[in-house]
Structures are given as C-alpha cells and as structure tokens.
Design a protein around this motif. Structure first.
Motif, PDB file in Angstrom:
ATOM      1  N   ASN A   1       0.813  -1.218   0.000  1.00 17.50           N
ATOM      2  CA  ASN A   1       0.000   0.000   0.000  1.00 17.50           C
ATOM      3  C   ASN A   1       0.847   1.269   0.000  1.00 17.50           C
ATOM      4  O   ASN A   1       0.346   2.347  -0.340  1.00 17.50           O
ATOM      5  CB  ASN A   1      -0.939   0.000   1.210  1.00 17.50           C
ATOM      6  CG  ASN A   1      -2.168  -0.868   0.992  1.00 17.50           C
ATOM      7  OD1 ASN A   1      -3.052  -0.557   0.207  1.00 17.50           O
ATOM      8  ND2 ASN A   1      -2.219  -1.993   1.689  1.00 17.50           N
ATOM      9  N   ARG A   2       2.103   1.168   0.398  1.00 18.62           N
ATOM     10  CA  ARG A   2       2.970   2.351   0.359  1.00 18.62           C
ATOM     11  C   ARG A   2       3.186   2.840  -1.070  1.00 18.62           C
ATOM     12  O   ARG A   2       3.482   4.028  -1.286  1.00 18.62           O
ATOM     13  CB  ARG A   2       4.330   2.034   0.993  1.00 18.62           C
ATOM     14  CG  ARG A   2       4.308   1.912   2.497  1.00 18.62           C
ATOM     15  CD  ARG A   2       5.700   1.721   3.051  1.00 18.62           C
ATOM     16  NE  ARG A   2       6.504   2.930   2.912  1.00 18.62           N
ATOM     17  CZ  ARG A   2       7.780   3.021   3.306  1.00 18.62           C
ATOM     18  NH1 ARG A   2       8.381   1.967   3.854  1.00 18.62           N
ATOM     19  NH2 ARG A   2       8.443   4.143   3.159  1.00 18.62           N
ATOM     20  N   ARG A   3       3.028   1.934  -2.040  1.00 22.53           N
ATOM     21  CA  ARG A   3       3.222   2.310  -3.446  1.00 22.53           C
ATOM     22  C   ARG A   3       1.918   2.707  -4.135  1.00 22.53           C
ATOM     23  O   ARG A   3       1.915   2.970  -5.338  1.00 22.53           O
ATOM     24  CB  ARG A   3       3.864   1.146  -4.196  1.00 22.53           C
ATOM     25  CG  ARG A   3       5.241   0.765  -3.697  1.00 22.53           C
ATOM     26  CD  ARG A   3       5.930  -0.217  -4.625  1.00 22.53           C
ATOM     27  NE  ARG A   3       5.211  -1.483  -4.683  1.00 22.53           N
ATOM     28  CZ  ARG A   3       5.504  -2.531  -3.908  1.00 22.53           C
ATOM     29  NH1 ARG A   3       6.492  -2.432  -3.019  1.00 22.53           N
ATOM     30  NH2 ARG A   3       4.827  -3.650  -4.012  1.00 22.53           N
ATOM     31  N   SER A   4       0.806   2.747  -3.395  1.00 25.44           N
ATOM     32  CA  SER A   4      -0.479   3.078  -4.001  1.00 25.44           C
ATOM     33  C   SER A   4      -0.591   4.582  -4.271  1.00 25.44           C
ATOM     34  O   SER A   4       0.119   5.397  -3.664  1.00 25.44           O
ATOM     35  CB  SER A   4      -1.621   2.620  -3.094  1.00 25.44           C
ATOM     36  OG  SER A   4      -1.538   3.261  -1.838  1.00 25.44           O
ATOM     37  N   ASP A   5      -1.525   4.928  -5.165  1.00 29.53           N
ATOM     38  CA  ASP A   5      -1.650   6.322  -5.599  1.00 29.53           C
ATOM     39  C   ASP A   5      -2.114   7.245  -4.477  1.00 29.53           C
ATOM     40  O   ASP A   5      -1.646   8.384  -4.366  1.00 29.53           O
ATOM     41  CB  ASP A   5      -2.623   6.411  -6.783  1.00 29.53           C
ATOM     42  CG  ASP A   5      -2.081   5.727  -8.032  1.00 29.53           C
ATOM     43  OD1 ASP A   5      -0.833   5.612  -8.133  1.00 29.53           O
ATOM     44  OD2 ASP A   5      -2.882   5.313  -8.882  1.00 29.53           O
ATOM     45  N   HIS A   6      -3.063   6.784  -3.667  1.00 29.97           N
ATOM     46  CA  HIS A   6      -3.605   7.675  -2.640  1.00 29.97           C
ATOM     47  C   HIS A   6      -2.557   7.993  -1.568  1.00 29.97           C
ATOM     48  O   HIS A   6      -2.563   9.083  -0.988  1.00 29.97           O
ATOM     49  CB  HIS A   6      -4.862   7.064  -2.010  1.00 29.97           C
ATOM     50  CG  HIS A   6      -4.611   5.856  -1.168  1.00 29.97           C
ATOM     51  ND1 HIS A   6      -4.429   4.601  -1.689  1.00 29.97           N
ATOM     52  CD2 HIS A   6      -4.499   5.718   0.189  1.00 29.97           C
ATOM     53  CE1 HIS A   6      -4.241   3.737  -0.719  1.00 29.97           C
ATOM     54  NE2 HIS A   6      -4.269   4.391   0.433  1.00 29.97           N
TER      55      HIS A   6
ATOM     56  N   ARG B   1       0.756   8.152  -2.231  1.00 28.00           N
ATOM     57  CA  ARG B   1       1.667   9.095  -2.888  1.00 28.00           C
ATOM     58  C   ARG B   1       1.059  10.495  -2.927  1.00 28.00           C
ATOM     59  O   ARG B   1       1.775  11.503  -2.755  1.00 28.00           O
ATOM     60  CB  ARG B   1       1.962   8.609  -4.308  1.00 28.00           C
ATOM     61  CG  ARG B   1       2.799   7.340  -4.363  1.00 28.00           C
ATOM     62  CD  ARG B   1       2.983   6.885  -5.800  1.00 28.00           C
ATOM     63  NE  ARG B   1       3.794   5.682  -5.879  1.00 28.00           N
ATOM     64  CZ  ARG B   1       4.034   5.017  -7.002  1.00 28.00           C
ATOM     65  NH1 ARG B   1       3.521   5.457  -8.145  1.00 28.00           N
ATOM     66  NH2 ARG B   1       4.777   3.925  -6.991  1.00 28.00           N
ATOM     67  N   THR B   2      -0.244  10.569  -3.144  1.00 29.84           N
ATOM     68  CA  THR B   2      -0.907  11.879  -3.154  1.00 29.84           C
ATOM     69  C   THR B   2      -0.846  12.534  -1.785  1.00 29.84           C
ATOM     70  O   THR B   2      -0.606  13.750  -1.671  1.00 29.84           O
ATOM     71  CB  THR B   2      -2.370  11.715  -3.592  1.00 29.84           C
ATOM     72  OG1 THR B   2      -2.418  11.087  -4.875  1.00 29.84           O
ATOM     73  CG2 THR B   2      -3.070  13.059  -3.663  1.00 29.84           C
TER      74      THR B   2
ATOM     75  N   HIS C   1      -4.246   6.740   5.988  1.00 26.84           N
ATOM     76  CA  HIS C   1      -4.209   6.356   4.581  1.00 26.84           C
ATOM     77  C   HIS C   1      -3.519   5.016   4.335  1.00 26.84           C
ATOM     78  O   HIS C   1      -3.869   4.311   3.398  1.00 26.84           O
ATOM     79  CB  HIS C   1      -3.503   7.440   3.753  1.00 26.84           C
ATOM     80  CG  HIS C   1      -4.179   8.770   3.803  1.00 26.84           C
ATOM     81  ND1 HIS C   1      -5.270   9.091   3.027  1.00 26.84           N
ATOM     82  CD2 HIS C   1      -3.922   9.868   4.562  1.00 26.84           C
ATOM     83  CE1 HIS C   1      -5.662  10.327   3.292  1.00 26.84           C
ATOM     84  NE2 HIS C   1      -4.863  10.822   4.223  1.00 26.84           N
TER      85      HIS C   1
END
Length: 306
Positions: free
Chosen positions: A199-204, A206-207, A222
């Motif tokens: 999940n650390r690489r997910s878009d939300h 990173r946003t 998040h």
C-alpha cells in the motif's frame, strides 16, 4: 447494509447444516461408542443393546442426525455417556477457552500488528531482517515444542509461572495464550508487513505525501487502515481455529477447556460430546466470518455492501 446482513445470515444456514452433517457422519465412523463406553472388556449383547436404545444408536444415522438437530434448536445438545448433559460440560469449558482465545487474539493484534507496521515501514533494515528470521523460526517450531519448552523454563526451572493452570484466570493464561497464538502471531506480522509495503506504493498514499500531510496521519489514516483488511480477515477466521485447535495447548498446561473436552470425547468415543462441541465451534466460525465481512466497510470506505 441490512440487506447484505440478511443475505449473509441466509447463506449461513446451508453452511451450518452441511458442516454439522459432515461432522456427524465423521464422528459416527470413528468407532463403536458402546465399545468405548464399556472399556477394555466387551459389553454383553443385552447391555450393548440397552445402551444403544438409550442413546438412540440403534436408529439409522440420518434419523439420529435429524433427532440431534431438532434438539439443538431447543438448546439440547444431548447427554454424555457419563449421564452429564453436554450443555453442563460446555458451561464449564467454553468460558475458559474463550478467555484463552481472547489472550491469544490480543497477542496477535498488539504484538503482531505492531511488529508488522515497524518492519513494513523499515523494510530492508536490520530490524526487518531480525523480525523476519524470528517469525520464520516461530512458524517452523511446532506448538507442542514451544509449549513444553516454555513450561519447562518458566514453570519448572525458573518458577515464574505455575506449570499447570488451576483457576483459569487471565493471569494464568498469559503464557498458554502466547503459546496458542505464536504461529498465528508470526503470520499476522508477516501479513501486516507485506500489506503495508504494497500500500505504500499506491496512488492515494503518494498523493498524501505530495500534499505534505504529517507522516503520522499518512500512516494511520491512509496506509494502515487499508493494510489491515487482509489482517482482519486472517484474525477473524483464526478465532474459531484457536478455539478448536487449543487441544495441544490445553493438554500441556492442564487447562480444562474445549480442547480438553474434545480430547476426552474422542479418546472415549463419546460422540454426543464431540458433535455438540464442534457444532458450537461451527457457529463461532460463521459469526466471526460475518463480523469480519461487516468490518470491511469500516476499514475501507470504498467498499459498499449492496
């Protein structure tokens, strides 16, 4: 949500009937209960026939099952071969095993999730490698070896705890609960670590980082919330497994709980006791899975039940 709960409850009915029927058939092929009741010496034909009539063993298996299920819905789980109602055995055994399971689940949630978060946020560092090696060792060592080793060291050699449980309070169940939860705790740690890393690489996420949100808020709101979904699934299904799989732990620490009663029932071929206890464990599995399914919407707002 209400429609989903109703649908899940209706789905539980055929699962419960099928599981109890399978258990009933398996227990009935386990051996002749009358022979186990009579002990090493065989019963004379008249006594054996009377016992079979008394416990309904002279009827076909399908009729025995229907009779048993009819009594279950009225709260009657039958009578053990010693004349004691199975519900009385449950009243003394289940509270002890429930306390033991609560202690085990607390170890899984507190220790397992904490170690998983620490290693997930520090992937590739020495602490991550050390925890991975430790969990691999815990998974590789059988539960009875861990239990006997802790009993020998903590209970007999160092005398920090009692080697066997007497009253069954929470203070006496800390070490047995740790033994019971040891393998599951290792799996929870690894599952949390893997889910967190993905999940650390997910878009939300990173946003959230790009917006400059505080690290603590990113992790708790998040990252961790979505990462706990597979962990909650595992722990929910593990609750029933812990209660039913406590036979080894309860034998080691002399805990008179569900595992102890199941062991005695299997040893003495007491089908009423075994079927009664396993029937309740099936209900525990079903209810735990239902609660886990409902928790999905709480953890992930993207999930909506029709």
């Amino acid at each position: 949500m209400g429609r989903h709960v109703l649908r899940r409850l209706l789905q539980m009915i055929p699962v419960f009937v099928g599981a109890t029927l399978l258990i009933f058939l398996m227990v009935n092929v386990m051996g002749d209960p009358v022979a186990g009741l009579c002990g090493e010496r065989a019963c004379d034909p008249a006594t054996a026939a009377q016992l079979r009539r008394e416990f309904g063993l002279d009827q076909p298996v399908w009729r025995q099952y229907l009779t048993y299920m009819g009594k279950v819905f009225t709260g009657d789980f039958g009578t053990a071969f010693n004349g004691q109602p199975v519900t009385e055995l449950m009243a003394t055994a289940f509270p002890v095993t429930v306390r033991l399971t609560v202690v085990a689940v607390l170890f899984e949630v507190v220790v397992g999730v904490t170690l998983g978060v620490v290693t997930g946020l520090r992937r590739g560092r020495p602490v991550d490698t050390a925890v991975l090696l430790a969990t691999l060792v815990v998974i590789s060592v059988p539960t009875f070896v861990t239990g006997l080793l802790l009993q020998l060291l903590l209970g007999i050699k160092w005398q920090w705890i009692r080697p066997s449980v007497h009253a069954g309070g929470f203070d006496e169940l800390i070490v047995p609960g740790l033994v019971l939860a040891s393998v599951s705790l290792a799996y929870v740690t690894r599952l949390t670590r893997t889910s967190l890393a993905e999940n650390r690489r997910s878009d939300h996420v990173r946003t959230a980082v790009a917006k400059g949100l505080p690290r603590r808020r990113i992790v708790t709101r998040h990252l961790l919330r979505n990462s706990l979904i597979p962990v909650v699934t595992f722990i929910g299904t593990d609750i029933g497994a812990l209660m039913g799989g406590a036979i080894v732990t309860e034998r080691i620490f002399n805990i008179h709980g569900v595992g102890y009663q199941l062991y005695q029932g299997i040893l003495r071929q007491n089908s009423q006791t075994v079927v009664g206890f396993v029937t309740v464990l099936v209900l525990v599995f079903l209810v735990a899975n239902l609660l886990v399914d409902l928790l999905y919407a709480v953890l992930d707002p993207r999930i909506r039940h029709a």
